[in-house]
Design a protein around this motif. Structure first.
Motif, mmCIF file in Angstrom:
data_model
loop_
_atom_site.group_PDB
_atom_site.id
_atom_site.type_symbol
_atom_site.label_atom_id
_atom_site.label_comp_id
_atom_site.label_asym_id
_atom_site.label_seq_id
_atom_site.Cartn_x
_atom_site.Cartn_y
_atom_site.Cartn_z
ATOM 1 N N VAL A 100 0.846 -1.200 0.000
ATOM 2 C CA VAL A 100 0.000 0.000 0.000
ATOM 3 C C VAL A 100 0.884 1.255 0.000
ATOM 4 O O VAL A 100 0.634 2.206 -0.753
ATOM 5 N N GLU A 101 1.916 1.247 0.824
ATOM 6 C CA GLU A 101 2.817 2.405 0.879
ATOM 7 C C GLU A 101 3.503 2.646 -0.460
ATOM 8 O O GLU A 101 3.609 3.788 -0.908
ATOM 9 N N GLU A 102 3.949 1.580 -1.117
ATOM 10 C CA GLU A 102 4.602 1.717 -2.422
ATOM 11 C C GLU A 102 3.624 2.227 -3.478
ATOM 12 O O GLU A 102 3.975 3.063 -4.306
ATOM 13 N N LEU A 103 2.406 1.730 -3.435
ATOM 14 C CA LEU A 103 1.383 2.196 -4.370
ATOM 15 C C LEU A 103 1.118 3.683 -4.169
ATOM 16 O O LEU A 103 1.052 4.453 -5.142
ATOM 17 N N LEU A 104 0.983 4.089 -2.931
ATOM 18 C CA LEU A 104 0.743 5.512 -2.659
ATOM 19 C C LEU A 104 1.918 6.376 -3.106
ATOM 20 O O LEU A 104 1.716 7.467 -3.662
ATOM 21 N N ARG A 105 3.139 5.898 -2.893
ATOM 22 C CA ARG A 105 4.312 6.654 -3.372
ATOM 23 C C ARG A 105 4.275 6.817 -4.887
ATOM 24 O O ARG A 105 4.564 7.897 -5.419
ATOM 25 N N ALA A 106 3.906 5.745 -5.584
ATOM 26 C CA ALA A 106 3.833 5.805 -7.048
ATOM 27 C C ALA A 106 2.759 6.787 -7.503
ATOM 28 O O ALA A 106 2.975 7.578 -8.426
ATOM 29 N N ILE A 107 1.617 6.752 -6.850
ATOM 30 C CA ILE A 107 0.531 7.676 -7.197
ATOM 31 C C ILE A 107 0.946 9.112 -6.909
ATOM 32 O O ILE A 107 0.700 10.017 -7.722
ATOM 33 N N GLU A 108 1.574 9.332 -5.766
ATOM 34 C CA GLU A 108 2.039 10.689 -5.431
ATOM 35 C C GLU A 108 3.074 11.178 -6.434
ATOM 36 O O GLU A 108 3.094 12.349 -6.802
ATOM 37 N N HIS A 109 3.923 10.268 -6.905
ATOM 38 C CA HIS A 109 4.927 10.640 -7.902
ATOM 39 C C HIS A 109 4.253 11.053 -9.210
ATOM 40 O O HIS A 109 4.617 12.077 -9.808
ATOM 41 N N ILE A 110 3.283 10.288 -9.641
ATOM 42 C CA ILE A 110 2.531 10.625 -10.864
ATOM 43 C C ILE A 110 1.845 11.975 -10.692
ATOM 44 O O ILE A 110 1.863 12.809 -11.596
ATOM 45 N N ASP A 111 1.267 12.178 -9.519
ATOM 46 C CA ASP A 111 0.595 13.444 -9.228
ATOM 47 C C ASP A 111 1.564 14.618 -9.302
ATOM 48 O O ASP A 111 1.248 15.677 -9.827
ATOM 49 N N SER A 112 2.780 14.433 -8.781
ATOM 50 C CA SER A 112 3.778 15.510 -8.801
ATOM 51 C C SER A 112 4.238 15.797 -10.223
ATOM 52 O O SER A 112 4.506 16.942 -10.577
ATOM 53 N N ILE A 113 4.335 14.779 -11.068
ATOM 54 C CA ILE A 113 4.720 14.968 -12.459
ATOM 55 C C ILE A 113 3.642 15.755 -13.200
ATOM 56 O O ILE A 113 3.933 16.684 -13.936
#
Length: 112
Positions: free
Chosen positions: A95-108
């Motif tokens: 879950v933490e890794e998924l959220l990090r990936a989503i946050e990264h996409i959001d920042s891009i």
């Protein structure tokens, strides 16, 4: 459990049961020996020839770790994530890794 399933739910569940059984290399007879559910009934489950989520269907799904019912659309997403993350440290990490990936996409997207 005995909830009535629509044709689409039965088909999706049937495919998941079949694929999971094959992925772990079990025959119908082996699955019958392990679960006590008759192989002809398991075959019917895999062919989507069922309308209700019975106890035997639940036995098969529990053993194969196949989700039996759709998530209730009224269930809070946060509750679902927390329940999933609470299953084990590995689930929490996922879950933490998924959220990090989503946050990264959001920042891009924000920088575009």
């Amino acid at each position: 459990m005995n909830r009535k399933l629509n044709k689409n739910e039965s088909a999706i569940l049937a495919k998941a049961i079949y694929q999971k059984r094959l992925s772990i290399g079990l025959t119908l007879a082996e699955l019958e020996n392990i679960t006590g559910v008759n192989s002809s009934q398991i075959s019917r489950f895999e062919a989507a020839s069922f309308k209700f989520a019975s106890k035997n269907l639940q036995k098969i799904c529990n053993f194969l770790q196949v989700e039996t019912l759709y998530k209730n659309p009224n269930t809070d997403l946060g509750e679902r994530v927390e329940k999933f993350a609470g299953k084990s440290p590995l689930h929490r990490l996922a879950v933490e890794e998924l959220l990090r990936a989503i946050e990264h996409i959001d920042s891009i997207k924000a920088s575009d």
